[in-house]
Design a protein around this motif. Structure first.
Motif, PDB file in Angstrom:
ATOM      1  N   ASP A   1       6.819  37.766  14.407  1.00 26.35           N
ATOM      2  CA  ASP A   1       7.791  36.819  14.369  1.00 26.35           C
ATOM      3  C   ASP A   1       8.994  37.434  14.152  1.00 26.35           C
ATOM      4  N   ILE A   2       9.366  38.532  14.947  1.00 31.06           N
ATOM      5  CA  ILE A   2      10.746  38.953  14.939  1.00 31.06           C
ATOM      6  C   ILE A   2      11.410  39.228  16.323  1.00 31.06           C
ATOM      7  N   ASN A   3      12.619  39.373  16.258  1.00 32.01           N
ATOM      8  CA  ASN A   3      13.388  39.751  17.425  1.00 32.01           C
ATOM      9  C   ASN A   3      13.693  41.232  17.104  1.00 32.01           C
ATOM     10  N   ALA A   4      13.628  41.900  18.269  1.00 31.69           N
ATOM     11  CA  ALA A   4      14.092  43.510  18.199  1.00 31.69           C
ATOM     12  C   ALA A   4      15.039  43.528  19.084  1.00 31.69           C
ATOM     13  N   ASP A   5      16.275  44.224  18.697  1.00 33.26           N
ATOM     14  CA  ASP A   5      17.445  44.692  19.564  1.00 33.26           C
ATOM     15  C   ASP A   5      17.343  46.014  20.076  1.00 33.26           C
ATOM     16  N   GLU A   6      17.592  46.241  21.313  1.00 30.25           N
ATOM     17  CA  GLU A   6      17.253  47.381  22.026  1.00 30.25           C
ATOM     18  C   GLU A   6      18.743  47.428  22.957  1.00 30.25           C
ATOM     19  N   PHE A   7      19.411  48.925  22.966  1.00 31.29           N
ATOM     20  CA  PHE A   7      20.323  49.259  23.746  1.00 31.29           C
ATOM     21  C   PHE A   7      19.832  50.073  24.725  1.00 31.29           C
ATOM     22  N   THR A   8      20.342  49.862  26.153  1.00 38.15           N
ATOM     23  CA  THR A   8      20.015  50.668  27.274  1.00 38.15           C
ATOM     24  C   THR A   8      21.008  51.138  27.933  1.00 38.15           C
ATOM     25  N   THR A   9      21.134  52.562  28.070  1.00 42.29           N
ATOM     26  CA  THR A   9      22.140  53.175  28.860  1.00 42.29           C
ATOM     27  C   THR A   9      21.855  53.264  30.241  1.00 42.29           C
TER      28      THR A   9
ATOM     29  N   LYS B   1      22.952  45.418  25.463  1.00 35.41           N
ATOM     30  CA  LYS B   1      22.118  45.167  24.429  1.00 35.41           C
ATOM     31  C   LYS B   1      20.978  44.005  25.253  1.00 35.41           C
ATOM     32  N   TRP B   2      19.731  44.362  24.952  1.00 34.34           N
ATOM     33  CA  TRP B   2      18.762  43.067  25.167  1.00 34.34           C
ATOM     34  C   TRP B   2      17.978  43.197  23.846  1.00 34.34           C
ATOM     35  N   THR B   3      17.311  41.929  23.925  1.00 32.80           N
ATOM     36  CA  THR B   3      16.182  41.553  22.899  1.00 32.80           C
ATOM     37  C   THR B   3      14.989  41.053  23.208  1.00 32.80           C
ATOM     38  N   ILE B   4      14.060  41.366  22.414  1.00 36.74           N
ATOM     39  CA  ILE B   4      12.869  40.935  22.671  1.00 36.74           C
ATOM     40  C   ILE B   4      12.217  40.187  21.514  1.00 36.74           C
ATOM     41  N   PHE B   5      11.426  39.415  21.636  1.00 37.33           N
ATOM     42  CA  PHE B   5      10.811  38.404  20.668  1.00 37.33           C
ATOM     43  C   PHE B   5       9.362  39.084  20.360  1.00 37.33           C
ATOM     44  N   ASN B   6       8.944  39.466  19.327  1.00 34.85           N
ATOM     45  CA  ASN B   6       7.693  39.915  19.210  1.00 34.85           C
ATOM     46  C   ASN B   6       6.975  38.915  18.261  1.00 34.85           C
TER      47      ASN B   6
ATOM     48  N   SER C   1      12.256  42.377  33.176  1.00 38.65           N
ATOM     49  CA  SER C   1      10.703  42.416  32.715  1.00 38.65           C
ATOM     50  C   SER C   1      10.046  43.615  33.126  1.00 38.65           C
ATOM     51  N   TYR C   2      10.469  44.591  33.383  1.00 43.29           N
ATOM     52  CA  TYR C   2       9.975  45.986  33.326  1.00 43.29           C
ATOM     53  C   TYR C   2       9.783  46.340  31.982  1.00 43.29           C
ATOM     54  N   PHE C   3      10.423  46.059  31.052  1.00 38.71           N
ATOM     55  CA  PHE C   3      10.378  46.204  29.481  1.00 38.71           C
ATOM     56  C   PHE C   3       9.610  45.172  29.290  1.00 38.71           C
ATOM     57  N   SER C   4       9.594  44.053  29.287  1.00 37.00           N
ATOM     58  CA  SER C   4       8.733  42.979  28.801  1.00 37.00           C
ATOM     59  C   SER C   4       8.842  41.729  29.506  1.00 37.00           C
ATOM     60  N   GLU C   5       7.926  40.867  29.599  1.00 37.60           N
ATOM     61  CA  GLU C   5       8.443  39.327  30.022  1.00 37.60           C
ATOM     62  C   GLU C   5       9.338  38.648  29.135  1.00 37.60           C
ATOM     63  N   ASN C   6       9.393  39.252  27.700  1.00 32.60           N
ATOM     64  CA  ASN C   6      10.141  38.509  26.940  1.00 32.60           C
ATOM     65  C   ASN C   6      11.505  38.967  26.685  1.00 32.60           C
ATOM     66  N   ALA C   7      11.824  39.981  27.381  1.00 33.15           N
ATOM     67  CA  ALA C   7      13.105  41.085  27.203  1.00 33.15           C
ATOM     68  C   ALA C   7      14.243  39.978  27.879  1.00 33.15           C
ATOM     69  N   ARG C   8      15.252  39.901  26.830  1.00 36.67           N
ATOM     70  CA  ARG C   8      16.366  38.987  27.485  1.00 36.67           C
ATOM     71  C   ARG C   8      17.501  39.807  27.220  1.00 36.67           C
ATOM     72  N   TYR C   9      18.634  39.870  28.185  1.00 36.07           N
ATOM     73  CA  TYR C   9      19.783  40.171  28.261  1.00 36.07           C
ATOM     74  C   TYR C   9      20.654  39.677  27.254  1.00 36.07           C
ATOM     75  N   GLU C  10      21.408  40.314  26.308  1.00 37.16           N
ATOM     76  CA  GLU C  10      22.415  39.726  25.037  1.00 37.16           C
ATOM     77  C   GLU C  10      23.768  39.756  26.095  1.00 37.16           C
ATOM     78  N   PRO C  11      24.106  38.510  26.358  1.00 36.90           N
ATOM     79  CA  PRO C  11      25.302  38.151  27.084  1.00 36.90           C
ATOM     80  C   PRO C  11      26.620  38.761  26.440  1.00 36.90           C
ATOM     81  N   ASN C  12      27.418  39.138  27.559  1.00 37.64           N
ATOM     82  CA  ASN C  12      28.677  39.821  27.130  1.00 37.64           C
ATOM     83  C   ASN C  12      28.440  41.083  26.208  1.00 37.64           C
TER      84      ASN C  12
END
Length: 114
Positions: free
Chosen positions: A78-86, A69-74, A36-47
């Protein structure tokens, strides 16, 4: 803690990576933490959690770099954005297994702020 029978052993980095890889599901949630520090809509991409590298920092202490990888719905676009965090985490090799020093990233409640 990842339990492993390494008592009296000095495991190589490759062996540590294999132990951790086999037990990623045990530590996945605390390593990812609260997005949630990224966004309330941020979700971890399982596995999607992957070990990038492990380096020894002291006699029985190591640092592990990992990414996921995590995704956030904008909704506006009306799109999902994929992000990678290290990120990095340290861990100790102890006789009973590997003890990770995981920082709690959960967001405090309003009561915590007061």
């Amino acid at each position: 803690m990842i339990s492993s029978d390494i008592y009296g052993k000095n495991p190589a980095v490759k062996e540590l990576q294999e132990i951790i890889q086999c037990s990623l599901s045990e530590i996945e949630e605390p390593l990812i933490g609260d997005l949630s520090y990224f966004s309330e809509n941020a979700r971890y991409e399982p596995n999607s959690l992957q070990i990038v590298s492990i380096t020894q920092t002291d006699k029985n202490q190591y640092s592990m770099s990992y990414r996921y990888k995590w995704t956030i719905f904008n909704g506006c676009l009306d799109i999902n954005a994929d992000e990678f965090t290290t990120q990095n985490v340290t861990f100790m090799v102890k006789p009973e297994g590997l003890e990770f020093d995981i920082i709690d990233t959960s967001r405090g409640s309003t009561a915590d702020e007061l």
